[in-house]
Design a protein around this motif. Structure first.
Motif, PDB file in Angstrom:
ATOM      1  N   CYS A  64     -32.826   1.516  36.196  1.00 14.09           N
ATOM      2  CA  CYS A  64     -33.089   0.075  36.055  1.00 14.09           C
ATOM      3  C   CYS A  64     -33.761  -0.232  34.723  1.00 14.09           C
ATOM      4  O   CYS A  64     -33.382  -1.189  34.032  1.00 14.09           O
ATOM      5  N   ARG A  65     -34.727   0.582  34.343  1.00 12.32           N
ATOM      6  CA  ARG A  65     -35.441   0.350  33.090  1.00 12.32           C
ATOM      7  C   ARG A  65     -34.464   0.445  31.909  1.00 12.32           C
ATOM      8  O   ARG A  65     -34.471  -0.401  31.000  1.00 12.32           O
ATOM      9  N   THR A  66     -33.613   1.469  31.926  1.00 15.59           N
ATOM     10  CA  THR A  66     -32.656   1.658  30.838  1.00 15.59           C
ATOM     11  C   THR A  66     -31.682   0.490  30.750  1.00 15.59           C
ATOM     12  O   THR A  66     -31.443  -0.065  29.671  1.00 15.59           O
ATOM     13  N   TYR A  67     -31.117   0.086  31.891  1.00 16.63           N
ATOM     14  CA  TYR A  67     -30.075  -0.940  31.847  1.00 16.63           C
ATOM     15  C   TYR A  67     -30.642  -2.336  31.620  1.00 16.63           C
ATOM     16  O   TYR A  67     -29.972  -3.187  31.032  1.00 16.63           O
TER      17      TYR A  67
ATOM     18  N   ILE B 236     -28.767  -8.240  35.590  1.00 12.23           N
ATOM     19  CA  ILE B 236     -28.224  -7.463  34.470  1.00 12.23           C
ATOM     20  C   ILE B 236     -26.743  -7.795  34.345  1.00 12.23           C
ATOM     21  O   ILE B 236     -25.981  -7.640  35.299  1.00 12.23           O
ATOM     22  N   LEU B 237     -26.343  -8.270  33.170  1.00 10.16           N
ATOM     23  CA  LEU B 237     -24.952  -8.653  32.955  1.00 10.16           C
ATOM     24  C   LEU B 237     -24.036  -7.434  33.040  1.00 10.16           C
ATOM     25  O   LEU B 237     -24.407  -6.342  32.610  1.00 10.16           O
ATOM     26  N   PRO B 238     -22.838  -7.597  33.592  1.00  8.81           N
ATOM     27  CA  PRO B 238     -21.895  -6.472  33.599  1.00  8.81           C
ATOM     28  C   PRO B 238     -21.456  -6.150  32.175  1.00  8.81           C
ATOM     29  O   PRO B 238     -21.407  -7.046  31.318  1.00  8.81           O
ATOM     30  N   PRO B 239     -21.139  -4.886  31.885  1.00  6.11           N
ATOM     31  CA  PRO B 239     -20.654  -4.546  30.545  1.00  6.11           C
ATOM     32  C   PRO B 239     -19.258  -5.112  30.320  1.00  6.11           C
ATOM     33  O   PRO B 239     -18.597  -5.567  31.258  1.00  6.11           O
ATOM     34  N   SER B 240     -18.796  -5.046  29.089  1.00  4.65           N
ATOM     35  CA  SER B 240     -17.437  -5.500  28.770  1.00  4.65           C
ATOM     36  C   SER B 240     -16.401  -4.591  29.420  1.00  4.65           C
ATOM     37  O   SER B 240     -15.351  -5.053  29.889  1.00  4.65           O
TER      38      SER B 240
ATOM     39  N   GLY C  23     -26.551   4.393  23.352  1.00  7.75           N
ATOM     40  CA  GLY C  23     -27.853   4.352  23.993  1.00  7.75           C
ATOM     41  C   GLY C  23     -27.923   5.076  25.315  1.00  7.75           C
ATOM     42  O   GLY C  23     -26.915   5.514  25.879  1.00  7.75           O
ATOM     43  N   GLY C  24     -29.155   5.167  25.812  1.00  7.46           N
ATOM     44  CA  GLY C  24     -29.430   5.804  27.100  1.00  7.46           C
ATOM     45  C   GLY C  24     -30.911   6.102  27.215  1.00  7.46           C
ATOM     46  O   GLY C  24     -31.705   5.719  26.350  1.00  7.46           O
ATOM     47  N   GLY C  25     -31.276   6.804  28.280  1.00  4.77           N
ATOM     48  CA  GLY C  25     -32.663   7.201  28.462  1.00  4.77           C
ATOM     49  C   GLY C  25     -33.035   8.341  27.532  1.00  4.77           C
ATOM     50  O   GLY C  25     -32.179   9.121  27.103  1.00  4.77           O
ATOM     51  N   ILE C  26     -34.324   8.452  27.233  1.00  2.96           N
ATOM     52  CA  ILE C  26     -34.798   9.471  26.296  1.00  2.96           C
ATOM     53  C   ILE C  26     -34.523  10.886  26.798  1.00  2.96           C
ATOM     54  O   ILE C  26     -34.410  11.833  26.014  1.00  2.96           O
TER      55      ILE C  26
END
Length: 486
Positions: free
Chosen positions: A44-47, A118-122, A242-245
């Motif tokens: 959730c934090r990432t997205y 959270i908006l859906p991706p393209s 991108g993504g989590g660390i």
């Protein structure tokens, strides 16, 4: 509106001016969830963080193609080349088809994303839908001499790659250090080097998810799928990955190696990573017993926090920390954030009722510019929120008759709040379940007004105090009485 955005790039460990390859188009790829269990708070934090970036880039005029995959095959236990496939293992435990597991948790993931606005991706591609592309990518890496076959499995030759490239360019580690600190894994005897990783894995007879390939029946490695799908939808070179660390040391490091080995390009110009979650100062993890799922946070069914918190209060809490900072869950922090969210949205709710005057006593243009400056500084949502609290103070002062604002500045204030509260931060007022509540409250406000007109102040105060006890606040002004949910 042209904006100069500075982005912290994990690749260079510096803030850089954001220059898209093909403005106004922007390509962004974010590693999505492995759908073998419920989405966790780290997801959730990432997205939410990348939703903020997606929203802001769109807001200032970029046309963003946002690709976020679904991992529905190939992700083994321990994030390495050993153990069972996470989805296959869950399917065996529950005696279901793997795609039943995938379907259940993909739907659950989308439900949580919707709740958090959270908006859906393209594009949301799946690993199983792109096996052909992954096989073709493996072929290309073999042709270029950076992979080898061992009894139906294909491994990436890290040490050979590192002779001409820097394998640790993203994680900042030297190959010698990585080799020294890498433990021996099961199946290691098949590999030429300790750091070599699987591009394609020969399937054992009992393995549930497998496909034919030039090297026999098998399945793709976890790292391979993101390279194949980002290449297909964004090209060999795009703007943001991108993504989590936690993905930096291995997954994203291997993605870069695969891309460079297959086409000579580091896939992204800007690598952006979100930081980890903690609970009362300790890393959030199942092993420590301090983790909870989104629905456990929303319902209050967890042993960590004293009360439930709504999806929007949760989103606001996460946005109050910069995406590169550690985010610490705790009762005091959550309660303070919830109050802040309500204060902001209460002020937002007063906007339409504000009246313009002939004189103006505040500089909205400067406040608006500071909002943009905050977001242009590596998407600094905490500073943006601080500016929006200042806007809330102005709104309350105008509402209370303590500050004058002319029509032009009032419109600019409305535009600023709508742009940054709704469009950029993605916050929204939480609607009460009972659609008749506004009518009921208006009737109660009228009854109180009638009591005041009849000098029945005891009844008037009783109504006000009673409402306050159950979470409703009344606000009297020369324009009349308004109410909001505290």
């Amino acid at each position: 509106m042209e904006q100069n955005i500075f982005v912290y790039n994990t690749l260079t460990r510096t803030k850089e001016v954001f220059k898209p390859l093909n403005a106004p188009n922007v390509g962004m790829y974010v590693c999505g969830p492995t759908v073998y269990s419920d989405a966790h708070m780290g997801n959730c934090r990432t997205y939410i963080s990348f939703d903020l970036i997606f929203r802001y880039l769109t807001h200032i005029g970029y046309k963003v193609r946002y690709v976020r995959n679904i991992t529905d095959a190939g992700h083994l236990e321990g994030d390495a080349d050993e153990g069972e496939d996470k989805i296959g293992k869950k399917a065996k435990l529950e005696q279901l088809e793997p795609m039943e597991i995938v379907q259940r948790y993909t739907i659950g993931f989308h439900d949580v994303m919707r709740e958090l606005n959270i908006l859906p991706p393209s594009i949301e591609p799946t690993a199983t839908g792109h096996v052909i592309e992954q096989i073709e990518l493996v072929k290309e890496i073999i042709t270029r001499g950076y992979a080898y076959e061992v009894e139906g499995s294909i491994y990436f030759d890290v040490e050979k790659y590192n002779k001409t490239q820097d394998y640790g360019i993203l994680n900042g580690r030297k190959l010698e250090d990585l080799l020294t600190n890498t433990r021996t894994l099961g199946g290691q005897d098949e590999k030429r080097g300790k750091l070599d990783f699987a591009l394609w894995i020969k399937a054992k007879p009992e393995h549930l998810m497998k496909w034919p390939s030039p090297w026999g029946v098998g399945f793709p490695g976890w790292h391979l799928e993101c390279s194949a799908m980002s290449n297909k939808y964004l090209g060999h070179k795009f703007d943001i990955h991108g993504g989590g660390i936690d993905l930096v040391p291995t997954h994203h490091t291997n993605e870069i190696a695969q891309n460079v080995a297959s086409c000579g390009e580091n896939p992204a110009n800007y690598w952006i990573h979100t930081n980890m979650l903690t609970v009362n100062g300790q890393k959030m993890s199942k092993s420590l017993g301090n983790s909870f799922l989104p629905h456990e946070l929303f319902t209050g069914n967890n042993k960590i926090l004293n009360k439930p918190y709504s999806p929007m209060a949760t989103r606001f809490f996460m946005l109050q920390a910069h995406y590169r900072s550690t985010l610490d869950f705790g009762n005091e922090a959550m309660e303070a954030s919830e109050k802040g969210f309500k204060r902001l949205m209460n002020a937002f709710g007063l906007l339409d009722g504000l009246k313009a005057s002939a004189t103006n006593e505040t500089d909205i243009a400067a406040l608006r510019q500071r909002c943009y400056e905050a977001m242009n500084d590596d998407f600094n949502s905490p500073v943006l929120i601080a500016e929006l609290f200042e806007a809330s103070r102005i709104i309350n002062s105008i509402h209370d008759g303590k500050l004058n604002i002319d029509a032009a500045n009032l419109q600019l204030l409305k535009d600023t709040m709508n742009s940054f509260v709704l469009d950029v931060l993605g916050l929204k007022a939480e609607i009460a379940a009972n659609d008749d509540l506004p009518k009921v409250m208006d009737m109660i406000v009228d009854l109180r007004g009638e009591a005041k007109r009849n000098s029945d102040y005891a009844t008037s105060d009783k109504i006000r105090d009673g409402l306050q006890k159950i979470g409703f606040q009344l606000k009297d002004s020369k324009e009349g009485t308004t109410w909001n949910k505290a």
